[in-house]
Design an enzyme around this catalytic site. Structure first.
Site, mmCIF file in Angstrom:
data_model
loop_
_atom_site.group_PDB
_atom_site.id
_atom_site.type_symbol
_atom_site.label_atom_id
_atom_site.label_comp_id
_atom_site.label_asym_id
_atom_site.label_seq_id
_atom_site.Cartn_x
_atom_site.Cartn_y
_atom_site.Cartn_z
ATOM 1 N N GLU A 115 0.833 -1.217 0.000
ATOM 2 C CA GLU A 115 0.000 0.000 0.000
ATOM 3 C C GLU A 115 0.860 1.256 0.000
ATOM 4 O O GLU A 115 0.537 2.245 -0.659
ATOM 5 C CB GLU A 115 -0.933 -0.025 1.223
ATOM 6 C CG GLU A 115 -1.991 -1.119 1.108
ATOM 7 C CD GLU A 115 -2.790 -1.322 2.387
ATOM 8 O OE1 GLU A 115 -2.175 -1.628 3.436
ATOM 9 O OE2 GLU A 115 -4.011 -1.170 2.357
ATOM 10 N N GLU A 135 -3.688 -9.727 3.713
ATOM 11 C CA GLU A 135 -4.450 -9.480 4.947
ATOM 12 C C GLU A 135 -5.498 -10.540 5.230
ATOM 13 O O GLU A 135 -5.809 -10.816 6.391
ATOM 14 C CB GLU A 135 -5.116 -8.089 4.889
ATOM 15 C CG GLU A 135 -4.151 -6.927 5.085
ATOM 16 C CD GLU A 135 -3.490 -6.454 3.802
ATOM 17 O OE1 GLU A 135 -3.572 -7.166 2.776
ATOM 18 O OE2 GLU A 135 -2.884 -5.373 3.809
HETATM 19 N N1 CO8 Z 1 4.839 -7.461 11.282
HETATM 20 C C1 CO8 Z 1 5.684 -7.760 12.291
HETATM 21 N N2 CO8 Z 1 6.762 -8.557 12.140
HETATM 22 C C2 CO8 Z 1 6.990 -9.069 10.914
HETATM 23 C C3 CO8 Z 1 6.152 -8.799 9.815
HETATM 24 C C4 CO8 Z 1 5.020 -7.950 10.034
HETATM 25 N N3 CO8 Z 1 4.193 -7.599 9.044
HETATM 26 N N4 CO8 Z 1 6.608 -9.469 8.743
HETATM 27 C C5 CO8 Z 1 7.719 -10.118 9.157
HETATM 28 N N5 CO8 Z 1 7.944 -9.886 10.457
HETATM 29 C C6 CO8 Z 1 9.031 -10.420 11.298
HETATM 30 C C7 CO8 Z 1 8.827 -11.882 11.617
HETATM 31 O O1 CO8 Z 1 7.940 -12.040 12.696
HETATM 32 C C8 CO8 Z 1 10.230 -12.315 11.921
HETATM 33 O O2 CO8 Z 1 10.546 -11.894 13.229
HETATM 34 P P1 CO8 Z 1 11.362 -12.898 14.233
HETATM 35 O O3 CO8 Z 1 12.692 -13.105 13.543
HETATM 36 O O4 CO8 Z 1 11.462 -12.098 15.497
HETATM 37 O O5 CO8 Z 1 10.556 -14.136 14.322
HETATM 38 C C9 CO8 Z 1 11.073 -11.475 10.957
HETATM 39 O O6 CO8 Z 1 10.248 -10.389 10.561
HETATM 40 C C10 CO8 Z 1 11.485 -12.248 9.728
HETATM 41 O O7 CO8 Z 1 10.318 -12.770 9.139
HETATM 42 P P2 CO8 Z 1 10.136 -14.349 8.787
HETATM 43 O O8 CO8 Z 1 10.987 -15.178 9.699
HETATM 44 O O9 CO8 Z 1 8.694 -14.649 8.751
HETATM 45 O O10 CO8 Z 1 10.783 -14.368 7.320
HETATM 46 P P3 CO8 Z 1 10.425 -15.372 6.152
HETATM 47 O O11 CO8 Z 1 11.455 -15.160 5.103
HETATM 48 O O12 CO8 Z 1 10.206 -16.757 6.652
HETATM 49 O O13 CO8 Z 1 8.999 -14.838 5.593
HETATM 50 C C11 CO8 Z 1 7.407 -13.161 4.894
HETATM 51 C C12 CO8 Z 1 8.904 -13.563 5.028
HETATM 52 C C13 CO8 Z 1 6.729 -14.054 3.858
HETATM 53 C C14 CO8 Z 1 7.376 -11.723 4.452
HETATM 54 C C15 CO8 Z 1 6.732 -13.358 6.288
HETATM 55 O O14 CO8 Z 1 7.491 -12.677 7.255
HETATM 56 C C16 CO8 Z 1 5.314 -12.820 6.341
HETATM 57 O O15 CO8 Z 1 4.411 -13.453 5.853
HETATM 58 N N6 CO8 Z 1 5.147 -11.642 6.978
HETATM 59 C C17 CO8 Z 1 3.845 -11.060 7.183
HETATM 60 C C18 CO8 Z 1 3.332 -10.441 5.906
HETATM 61 C C19 CO8 Z 1 1.947 -9.886 6.127
HETATM 62 O O16 CO8 Z 1 1.018 -10.605 6.449
HETATM 63 N N7 CO8 Z 1 1.809 -8.570 5.908
HETATM 64 C C20 CO8 Z 1 0.552 -7.881 6.045
HETATM 65 C C21 CO8 Z 1 0.384 -7.413 7.437
HETATM 66 S S1 CO8 Z 1 -1.239 -6.732 7.677
HETATM 67 C C22 CO8 Z 1 -1.162 -5.199 7.007
HETATM 68 O O17 CO8 Z 1 -0.159 -4.778 6.505
HETATM 69 C C23 CO8 Z 1 -2.422 -4.426 7.075
HETATM 70 C C24 CO8 Z 1 -2.186 -2.942 6.727
HETATM 71 C C25 CO8 Z 1 -3.358 -2.141 7.105
HETATM 72 C C26 CO8 Z 1 -3.513 -2.077 8.584
HETATM 73 C C27 CO8 Z 1 -4.705 -1.278 8.924
HETATM 74 C C28 CO8 Z 1 -4.773 -0.956 10.403
HETATM 75 C C29 CO8 Z 1 -5.246 -2.095 11.276
#
Ligand code: CO8
Length: 260
Positions: A115, A135
């Site tokens: 976004e 999401e």
């Molecule tokens: N928030 C917080 N921490 C995150 C996020 C996130 N969005 N994405 C990754 N991290 C963290 C992981 O928890 C991890 O932390 P730790 O090492 O402490 O466990 C670190 O980053 C590395 O991530 P991964 O180990 O998961 O790395 P991978 O290579 O295995 O995976 C991905 C990478 C595919 C990107 C995976 O991290 C993932 O799926 N992340 C979440 C993606 C996601 O769902 N994003 C959308 C979030 S919702 C959103 O953005 C809504 C916006 C509007 C909000 C409106 C208000 C409410």
């Protein structure tokens, strides 16, 4: 404001803004959102001789992997609305910034990260970039403008599929669908974004600000974009830069715009 999560450099008129929470894949927590609001709403207007802004993420893995999920897992409905509205207002500051803002997407651009990239005027993707709105995996929908801007860029057919399936797009497909302007080898995102800003900086700055305003007007509820264009065209005619541009054409020389 002292920034904790934004690193800013300002060289040769180009501000490079790096979202730096690499351990959390640059996820947008509240502090980062406040810093973005401060930068795009205030600080950037004070940068002298600014040509444009490049926005990127720290490290090689992510541009921004979304809003910080750890912060909003227990939001109530009214709190969720408030958070989404606040985020949308911040992204409008990006979209309405009067100078070019280019996203240099160096990895995952997911959820709020996709976004944010879409709120920028142009997007350069590294070949390893991945875009998506996952999401629904969390029982949510995008809240920072994703349902609207994704349709604007790639059309309803593909947008609704991506929003419902949470599938990610690779850089090549994002280019083919019109989500990004360029795909470059990994590591060259910022230099390509900078090159684009340099190209635009050779044009009349006031006219560029009016391009941003009138293109945005197309999508604004209740705004007559054609009338907005008439208005903005007239304003451009009143500038010294218009006279310089027209004179330079007649004299067969390069225009020297002063931003007046
Ligand atoms: N928030 C917080 N921490 C995150 C996020 C996130 N969005 N994405 C990754 N991290 C963290 C992981 O928890 C991890 O932390 P730790 O090492 O402490 O466990 C670190 O980053 C590395 O991530 P991964 O180990 O998961 O790395 P991978 O290579 O295995 O995976 C991905 C990478 C595919 C990107 C995976 O991290 C993932 O799926 N992340 C979440 C993606 C996601 O769902 N994003 C959308 C979030 S919702 C959103 O953005 C809504 C916006 C509007 C909000 C409106 C208000 C409410």
């Amino acid at each position: 404001m002292v920034y904790e999560n934004l690193q800013i450099t300002h060289d040769n008129g180009i501000a490079l803004v790096t979202i730096s929470r690499e351990k959390a894949l640059n996820a947008l927590n509240t502090q980062t959102m406040l810093e973005l609001r401060h930068f795009f709403g205030e600080a950037a207007f004070e940068l002298e001789d600014l040509k444009g802004i490049v926005l990127t993420g720290a490290g090689e893995k992510a541009f921004v992997a979304g809003a910080d999920i750890t912060e909003f897992s227990s939001l109530s409905a009214p709190e969720g609305m408030q958070m989404a509205k606040r985020g949308q207002d911040i992204f409008f500051l990006v979209e309405r910034f009067p100078k070019p803002v280019v996203a240099a997407v160096n990895g995952f651009a997911l959820g709020g990260g996709c976004e944010l990239a879409m709120a920028c005027h142009l997007r350069v993707a590294g070949e390893k970039a991945k875009f998506g709105q996952p999401e629904v995996n969390l029982g949510l929908i995008p809240g920072y403008g994703g349902t609207q801007r994704l349709i604007q860029y790639i059309g309803k057919t593909k947008a609704i599929e991506l929003l419902m399936t949470a599938d990610m797009l690779g850089a090549a497909e994002a280019l083919q669908l019109g989500l990004v302007n360029y795909v470059v080898p990994a590591g060259e995102e910022v230099s390509k974004a900078t090159e684009l800003i340099e190209k635009i900086a050779a044009k009349a700055p006031f006219a560029i600000s009016k391009i941003i305003e009138t293109v945005n007007a197309y999508y604004e509820e209740g705004v007559d974009g054609f009338w907005k264009e008439v208005d903005a065209f007239g304003e451009c005619c009143g500038t010294d830069d218009f006279r310089e541009g027209a004179t330079a054409f007649v004299e067969k020389r390069k225009a020297n715009f002063q931003g007046k």
